[in-house]
Write a protein that holds these residues in place. Structure first.
Motif, PDB file in Angstrom:
ATOM      1  N   THR A 270       0.831  -1.211   0.000  1.00  0.00           N
ATOM      2  CA  THR A 270       0.000   0.000   0.000  1.00  0.00           C
ATOM      3  C   THR A 270       0.865   1.260   0.000  1.00  0.00           C
ATOM      4  N   THR A 271       1.863   1.300   0.873  1.00  0.00           N
ATOM      5  CA  THR A 271       2.722   2.490   0.958  1.00  0.00           C
ATOM      6  C   THR A 271       3.433   2.725  -0.367  1.00  0.00           C
ATOM      7  N   TYR A 272       4.001   1.675  -0.948  1.00  0.00           N
ATOM      8  CA  TYR A 272       4.704   1.814  -2.228  1.00  0.00           C
ATOM      9  C   TYR A 272       3.762   2.272  -3.339  1.00  0.00           C
ATOM     10  N   THR A 273       2.583   1.690  -3.402  1.00  0.00           N
ATOM     11  CA  THR A 273       1.619   2.031  -4.459  1.00  0.00           C
ATOM     12  C   THR A 273       1.273   3.515  -4.427  1.00  0.00           C
ATOM     13  N   TYR A 274       0.978   4.051  -3.254  1.00  0.00           N
ATOM     14  CA  TYR A 274       0.633   5.465  -3.131  1.00  0.00           C
ATOM     15  C   TYR A 274       1.847   6.361  -3.359  1.00  0.00           C
ATOM     16  N   PHE A 275       3.012   5.933  -2.870  1.00  0.00           N
ATOM     17  CA  PHE A 275       4.251   6.686  -3.053  1.00  0.00           C
ATOM     18  C   PHE A 275       4.571   6.818  -4.543  1.00  0.00           C
ATOM     19  N   LYS A 276       4.494   5.693  -5.248  1.00  0.00           N
ATOM     20  CA  LYS A 276       4.793   5.662  -6.685  1.00  0.00           C
ATOM     21  C   LYS A 276       3.806   6.528  -7.470  1.00  0.00           C
ATOM     22  N   LYS A 277       2.529   6.427  -7.125  1.00  0.00           N
ATOM     23  CA  LYS A 277       1.500   7.223  -7.798  1.00  0.00           C
ATOM     24  C   LYS A 277       1.765   8.725  -7.606  1.00  0.00           C
ATOM     25  N   PHE A 278       2.131   9.113  -6.398  1.00  0.00           N
ATOM     26  CA  PHE A 278       2.423  10.517  -6.113  1.00  0.00           C
ATOM     27  C   PHE A 278       3.660  10.977  -6.882  1.00  0.00           C
ATOM     28  N   LEU A 279       4.701  10.160  -6.907  1.00  0.00           N
ATOM     29  CA  LEU A 279       5.934  10.521  -7.625  1.00  0.00           C
ATOM     30  C   LEU A 279       5.683  10.669  -9.120  1.00  0.00           C
ATOM     31  N   LYS A 280       4.898   9.772  -9.688  1.00  0.00           N
ATOM     32  CA  LYS A 280       4.614   9.837 -11.131  1.00  0.00           C
ATOM     33  C   LYS A 280       3.929  11.152 -11.493  1.00  0.00           C
ATOM     34  N   LYS A 281       3.067  11.646 -10.597  1.00  0.00           N
ATOM     35  CA  LYS A 281       2.382  12.919 -10.844  1.00  0.00           C
ATOM     36  C   LYS A 281       3.334  14.101 -10.695  1.00  0.00           C
ATOM     37  N   SER A 282       4.148  14.086  -9.638  1.00  0.00           N
ATOM     38  CA  SER A 282       4.976  15.247  -9.336  1.00  0.00           C
ATOM     39  C   SER A 282       6.348  15.225 -10.009  1.00  0.00           C
ATOM     40  N   GLU A 283       6.957  14.076 -10.139  1.00  0.00           N
ATOM     41  CA  GLU A 283       8.305  13.944 -10.707  1.00  0.00           C
ATOM     42  C   GLU A 283       8.392  12.694 -11.572  1.00  0.00           C
ATOM     43  N   PRO A 284       7.765  12.671 -12.747  1.00  0.00           N
ATOM     44  CA  PRO A 284       7.718  11.440 -13.545  1.00  0.00           C
ATOM     45  C   PRO A 284       9.076  10.954 -14.046  1.00  0.00           C
ATOM     46  N   SER A 285      10.089  11.815 -14.053  1.00  0.00           N
ATOM     47  CA  SER A 285      11.390  11.406 -14.592  1.00  0.00           C
ATOM     48  C   SER A 285      12.296  10.743 -13.558  1.00  0.00           C
ATOM     49  N   LEU A 286      11.895  10.713 -12.296  1.00  0.00           N
ATOM     50  CA  LEU A 286      12.741  10.110 -11.270  1.00  0.00           C
ATOM     51  C   LEU A 286      12.877   8.613 -11.497  1.00  0.00           C
ATOM     52  N   ASN A 287      14.098   8.128 -11.319  1.00  0.00           N
ATOM     53  CA  ASN A 287      14.393   6.730 -11.559  1.00  0.00           C
ATOM     54  C   ASN A 287      14.975   6.114 -10.292  1.00  0.00           C
ATOM     55  N   PHE A 288      14.341   5.064  -9.788  1.00  0.00           N
ATOM     56  CA  PHE A 288      14.828   4.385  -8.595  1.00  0.00           C
ATOM     57  C   PHE A 288      14.353   2.936  -8.615  1.00  0.00           C
ATOM     58  N   ILE A 289      14.987   2.123  -7.800  1.00  0.00           N
ATOM     59  CA  ILE A 289      14.580   0.738  -7.623  1.00  0.00           C
ATOM     60  C   ILE A 289      13.787   0.679  -6.325  1.00  0.00           C
ATOM     61  N   ALA A 290      12.589   0.144  -6.386  1.00  0.00           N
ATOM     62  CA  ALA A 290      11.761  -0.020  -5.192  1.00  0.00           C
ATOM     63  C   ALA A 290      11.966  -1.430  -4.642  1.00  0.00           C
ATOM     64  N   LYS A 291      12.143  -1.502  -3.327  1.00  0.00           N
ATOM     65  CA  LYS A 291      12.292  -2.786  -2.654  1.00  0.00           C
ATOM     66  C   LYS A 291      11.389  -2.830  -1.431  1.00  0.00           C
ATOM     67  N   ALA A 292      11.102  -4.034  -0.967  1.00  0.00           N
ATOM     68  CA  ALA A 292      10.309  -4.223   0.247  1.00  0.00           C
ATOM     69  C   ALA A 292      11.021  -5.221   1.156  1.00  0.00           C
ATOM     70  N   TYR A 293      11.081  -4.886   2.437  1.00  0.00           N
ATOM     71  CA  TYR A 293      11.721  -5.759   3.410  1.00  0.00           C
ATOM     72  C   TYR A 293      10.819  -5.881   4.623  1.00  0.00           C
ATOM     73  N   ILE A 294      10.427  -7.091   4.926  1.00  0.00           N
ATOM     74  CA  ILE A 294       9.626  -7.358   6.107  1.00  0.00           C
ATOM     75  C   ILE A 294      10.499  -8.121   7.089  1.00  0.00           C
ATOM     76  N   LYS A 295      10.755  -7.514   8.224  1.00  0.00           N
ATOM     77  CA  LYS A 295      11.548  -8.145   9.279  1.00  0.00           C
ATOM     78  C   LYS A 295      10.565  -8.708  10.281  1.00  0.00           C
ATOM     79  N   SER A 296      10.528 -10.028  10.388  1.00  0.00           N
ATOM     80  CA  SER A 296       9.579 -10.693  11.263  1.00  0.00           C
ATOM     81  C   SER A 296      10.310 -11.537  12.295  1.00  0.00           C
TER      82      SER A 296
END
Length: 175
Positions: free
Chosen positions: A98-124
């Motif tokens: 959820t956090t990534y989805t909203y973050f990515k959507k916001f970035l695409k609107k405000s800064e579509p040219s930004l390039n990064f690798i998205a990762k997820a880490y769950i420490k359990s």
């Protein structure tokens, strides 16, 4: 742009490369040439961080992950969405996606040219649920091969650097 908010607000944990919540800890020891920034974005732990509102995640019942970890070395830029859980991996998976989805959507609107690798880490710290393969598949669909992990390892370094996990094999007995 979220990074202006992250950098200039109370989301940034200056000088910190570790974080502990409810007995679950995550850390990284930066190597030479690496930049690592920890942002505590969860409202329960850091009510002063306003990223939730900026991204449109403030609806009742929406849960976001605990941290965003920014990692940079040379031209590589990684934004890692981190959740620390005692055991509920299903909820943790939902929080990072959820956090990534909203973050990515916001970035695409405000800064579509930004390039990064998205990762997820769950420490359990809990035991792996039976549905772990299903959760990993959902993370793989969202973040891509090699860009997600559900782990008991509190050291985030190898994961962010892209070092593949090497399971310990059977030891050779020499005679």
């Amino acid at each position: 742009m979220p990074f202006n908010t992250l950098l200039l607000s109370c989301c940034l944990l200056p000088g910190k490369t570790s974080y502990k919540e409810n007995g679950v800890e995550i850390s990284i020891q930066p190597a030479s040439g690496e930049t690592v920034l920890f942002f505590l974005i969860d409202n329960q732990s850091n009510p002063n961080c306003k990223l939730r509102q900026l991204l449109g995640l403030s609806q009742e019942g929406m849960k976001i992950c605990d941290l965003i970890v920014f990692y940079a070395k040379e031209s590589k830029r990684i934004i890692c969405f981190v959740e620390l859980k005692g055991g509920d991996v299903k909820t943790a998976k939902g929080q990072v996606i959820t956090t990534y989805t909203y973050f990515k959507k916001f970035l695409k609107k405000s800064e579509p040219s930004l390039n990064f690798i998205a990762k997820a880490y769950i420490k359990s710290n809990g035991s792996a649920p039976q549905e772990i393969d299903k959760y990993k598949q959902e993370l793989k669909q969202t973040f891509g091969e090699g860009n997600y992990d559900i782990s008991k390892n509190s050291d985030l370094g190898d994961f962010l650097r892209g070092v593949e996990y090497q399971p310990k094999g059977k030891r050779n007995k020499s005679r």
